[in-house]
Write a protein that holds these residues in place. Structure first.
Motif, PDB file in Angstrom:
ATOM      1  N   ASN A  69     -11.840  -1.573  -2.317  1.00 54.78           N
ATOM      2  CA  ASN A  69     -12.015  -2.334  -1.086  1.00 54.78           C
ATOM      3  C   ASN A  69     -13.343  -1.895  -0.486  1.00 54.78           C
ATOM      4  O   ASN A  69     -13.415  -0.912   0.250  1.00 54.78           O
ATOM      5  CB  ASN A  69     -10.857  -2.065  -0.127  1.00 54.78           C
ATOM      6  CG  ASN A  69     -10.973  -2.861   1.159  1.00 54.78           C
ATOM      7  OD1 ASN A  69     -11.768  -3.797   1.247  1.00 54.78           O
ATOM      8  ND2 ASN A  69     -10.208  -2.472   2.167  1.00 54.78           N
ATOM      9  N   MET A 127      -3.081   7.956   5.745  1.00 54.67           N
ATOM     10  CA  MET A 127      -4.238   7.208   6.226  1.00 54.67           C
ATOM     11  C   MET A 127      -5.450   8.118   6.420  1.00 54.67           C
ATOM     12  O   MET A 127      -6.595   7.680   6.315  1.00 54.67           O
ATOM     13  CB  MET A 127      -3.892   6.479   7.520  1.00 54.67           C
ATOM     14  CG  MET A 127      -2.891   5.345   7.340  1.00 54.67           C
ATOM     15  SD  MET A 127      -2.421   4.545   8.899  1.00 54.67           S
ATOM     16  CE  MET A 127      -3.960   3.777   9.360  1.00 54.67           C
ATOM     17  N   ASP A 172      -7.895   1.887  -2.615  1.00 61.36           N
ATOM     18  CA  ASP A 172      -6.531   1.946  -2.088  1.00 61.36           C
ATOM     19  C   ASP A 172      -5.531   1.885  -3.235  1.00 61.36           C
ATOM     20  O   ASP A 172      -5.771   1.243  -4.260  1.00 61.36           O
ATOM     21  CB  ASP A 172      -6.271   0.777  -1.128  1.00 61.36           C
ATOM     22  CG  ASP A 172      -7.177   0.825   0.090  1.00 61.36           C
ATOM     23  OD1 ASP A 172      -7.202   1.866   0.769  1.00 61.36           O
ATOM     24  OD2 ASP A 172      -7.877  -0.186   0.344  1.00 61.36           O
ATOM     25  N   ASN A 183      -8.226   9.331  -3.575  1.00 60.70           N
ATOM     26  CA  ASN A 183      -8.512   8.321  -4.588  1.00 60.70           C
ATOM     27  C   ASN A 183      -9.964   8.390  -5.061  1.00 60.70           C
ATOM     28  O   ASN A 183     -10.256   8.133  -6.234  1.00 60.70           O
ATOM     29  CB  ASN A 183      -8.184   6.930  -4.042  1.00 60.70           C
ATOM     30  CG  ASN A 183      -6.711   6.781  -3.705  1.00 60.70           C
ATOM     31  OD1 ASN A 183      -5.876   7.500  -4.229  1.00 60.70           O
ATOM     32  ND2 ASN A 183      -6.392   5.844  -2.814  1.00 60.70           N
ATOM     33  N   PHE A 209       0.732   5.872  -0.555  1.00 60.80           N
ATOM     34  CA  PHE A 209      -0.087   7.053  -0.336  1.00 60.80           C
ATOM     35  C   PHE A 209       0.211   8.113  -1.397  1.00 60.80           C
ATOM     36  O   PHE A 209       1.329   8.174  -1.928  1.00 60.80           O
ATOM     37  CB  PHE A 209       0.174   7.601   1.064  1.00 60.80           C
ATOM     38  CG  PHE A 209      -0.038   6.583   2.145  1.00 60.80           C
ATOM     39  CD1 PHE A 209      -1.318   6.181   2.480  1.00 60.80           C
ATOM     40  CD2 PHE A 209       1.034   6.003   2.803  1.00 60.80           C
ATOM     41  CE1 PHE A 209      -1.528   5.221   3.470  1.00 60.80           C
ATOM     42  CE2 PHE A 209       0.839   5.050   3.787  1.00 60.80           C
ATOM     43  CZ  PHE A 209      -0.446   4.651   4.119  1.00 60.80           C
ATOM     44  N   ALA A 251      -5.897   9.534   2.035  1.00 61.85           N
ATOM     45  CA  ALA A 251      -5.755   8.755   0.795  1.00 61.85           C
ATOM     46  C   ALA A 251      -7.092   8.348   0.195  1.00 61.85           C
ATOM     47  O   ALA A 251      -7.299   8.440  -1.022  1.00 61.85           O
ATOM     48  CB  ALA A 251      -4.884   7.532   1.034  1.00 61.85           C
ATOM     49  N   HIS A 252      -8.023   7.877   1.010  1.00 57.16           N
ATOM     50  CA  HIS A 252      -9.303   7.425   0.467  1.00 57.16           C
ATOM     51  C   HIS A 252     -10.057   8.576  -0.192  1.00 57.16           C
ATOM     52  O   HIS A 252     -10.679   8.391  -1.256  1.00 57.16           O
ATOM     53  CB  HIS A 252     -10.149   6.796   1.568  1.00 57.16           C
ATOM     54  CG  HIS A 252      -9.709   5.418   1.933  1.00 57.16           C
ATOM     55  ND1 HIS A 252     -10.140   4.760   3.056  1.00 57.16           N
ATOM     56  CD2 HIS A 252      -8.858   4.547   1.305  1.00 57.16           C
ATOM     57  CE1 HIS A 252      -9.587   3.558   3.118  1.00 57.16           C
ATOM     58  NE2 HIS A 252      -8.804   3.411   2.068  1.00 57.16           N
ATOM     59  N   PRO A 307       0.830  -1.207   0.000  1.00 58.46           N
ATOM     60  CA  PRO A 307       0.000   0.000   0.000  1.00 58.46           C
ATOM     61  C   PRO A 307       0.862   1.254   0.000  1.00 58.46           C
ATOM     62  O   PRO A 307       1.902   1.304   0.663  1.00 58.46           O
ATOM     63  CB  PRO A 307      -0.815  -0.124   1.292  1.00 58.46           C
ATOM     64  CG  PRO A 307      -0.028  -1.052   2.153  1.00 58.46           C
ATOM     65  CD  PRO A 307       0.677  -1.993   1.234  1.00 58.46           C
TER      66      PRO A 307
END
Length: 241
Positions: free
Chosen positions: A52, A153, A57, A160, A34, A156-157, A32
């Protein structure tokens, strides 16, 4: 695992070795990553994405077979850059206290060290603290890596998801042929589509540009050229066995 809060009183003379290998999580074909790493990553690794559930991710593609890292040699990583999740070593983030709203505050980040990790306490390792006070360079570097992970953390979501909402992430089944008889198929991936990126216009283009995410998307798209390097490394490995 025996994580404790690192401090310069109890651990003033602690040393930590820099080692790599399967025991430390390096022998994997994907890691993973970033968005803040994309500029460094795109120079050597292909950046791919996976859904996911409701989140997306990003990963650096390291190998083709299970537990295969083609960028790991006998004496460590052979790439110029190592993803942050592996550079952190036996350290992790500790959150000292929440802010007024109950969310962790960045300035409260502290460091945990896993005393059960074989790298911790190695006399040949690097010191964490200077003899007469203050952090040693290795600990400062580790702190910077942990901040990349922590901030990644948190963001990132969302990053993306923005790339996906702009129509830049396209589902692909990556097919890689080493020769006429040896082929690999990597299903269920998303990649930044160079054509969709080139055709981006209007409000989506302006929004990504203002937020700085256009740069991240460009880096991820450029990274796909590194598939050829992955094939080269795989063929070199096959020839040596």
């Amino acid at each position: 695992m025996n994580r404790v809060l690192l401090n310069n009183v109890d651990h003033h003379d602690m040393k930590v070795a820099i080692r790599t290998g399967a025991a430390f999580g390096d022998c994997v074909n994907q890691l993973p990553v970033f968005p803040s790493e994309f500029q460094e990553l795109q120079r050597e690794f292909a950046i791919v994405f996976r859904r996911n559930h409701d989140a997306i991710d990003a990963f650096a593609l390291l190998g083709l077979d299970r537990d295969e890292n083609l960028f790991l040699g006998e004496h460590g990583w052979t790439s110029r850059y190592v993803p942050a999740v592996q550079r952190r070593g036996p350290f992790s983030i500790a959150l000292a206290r929440p802010d007024a709203d109950g969310a962790p505050a960045n300035h409260d980040l502290m460091i945990h060290v896993d005393l059960d990790d074989d790298r911790v306490g190695d006399p040949a390792g690097l010191p964490l603290f200077r003899e007469h006070g203050g952090n040693a360079p290795y600990l400062d570097q580790t702190g910077a890596v942990l901040r990349v992970i922590f901030e990644g953390m948190q963001t990132a979501h969302a990053v993306n998801a923005e790339l996906d909402a702009a129509g830049l992430l396209k589902p692909v089944t990556m097919q890689i042929a080493l020769d006429d008889e040896t082929q690999y198929e990597l299903p269920n991936l998303l990649t930044v589509d160079p054509q969709a990126l080139a055709e981006l216009s209007g409000e989506p283009l302006e929004r990504l540009h203002r937020s700085g995410l256009l740069h991240a998307a460009t880096m991820a798209a450029c990274s796909l050229g590194n598939i050829e390097e992955l094939i080269t490394r795989k063929n070199r490995k096959r020839a040596a066995t």
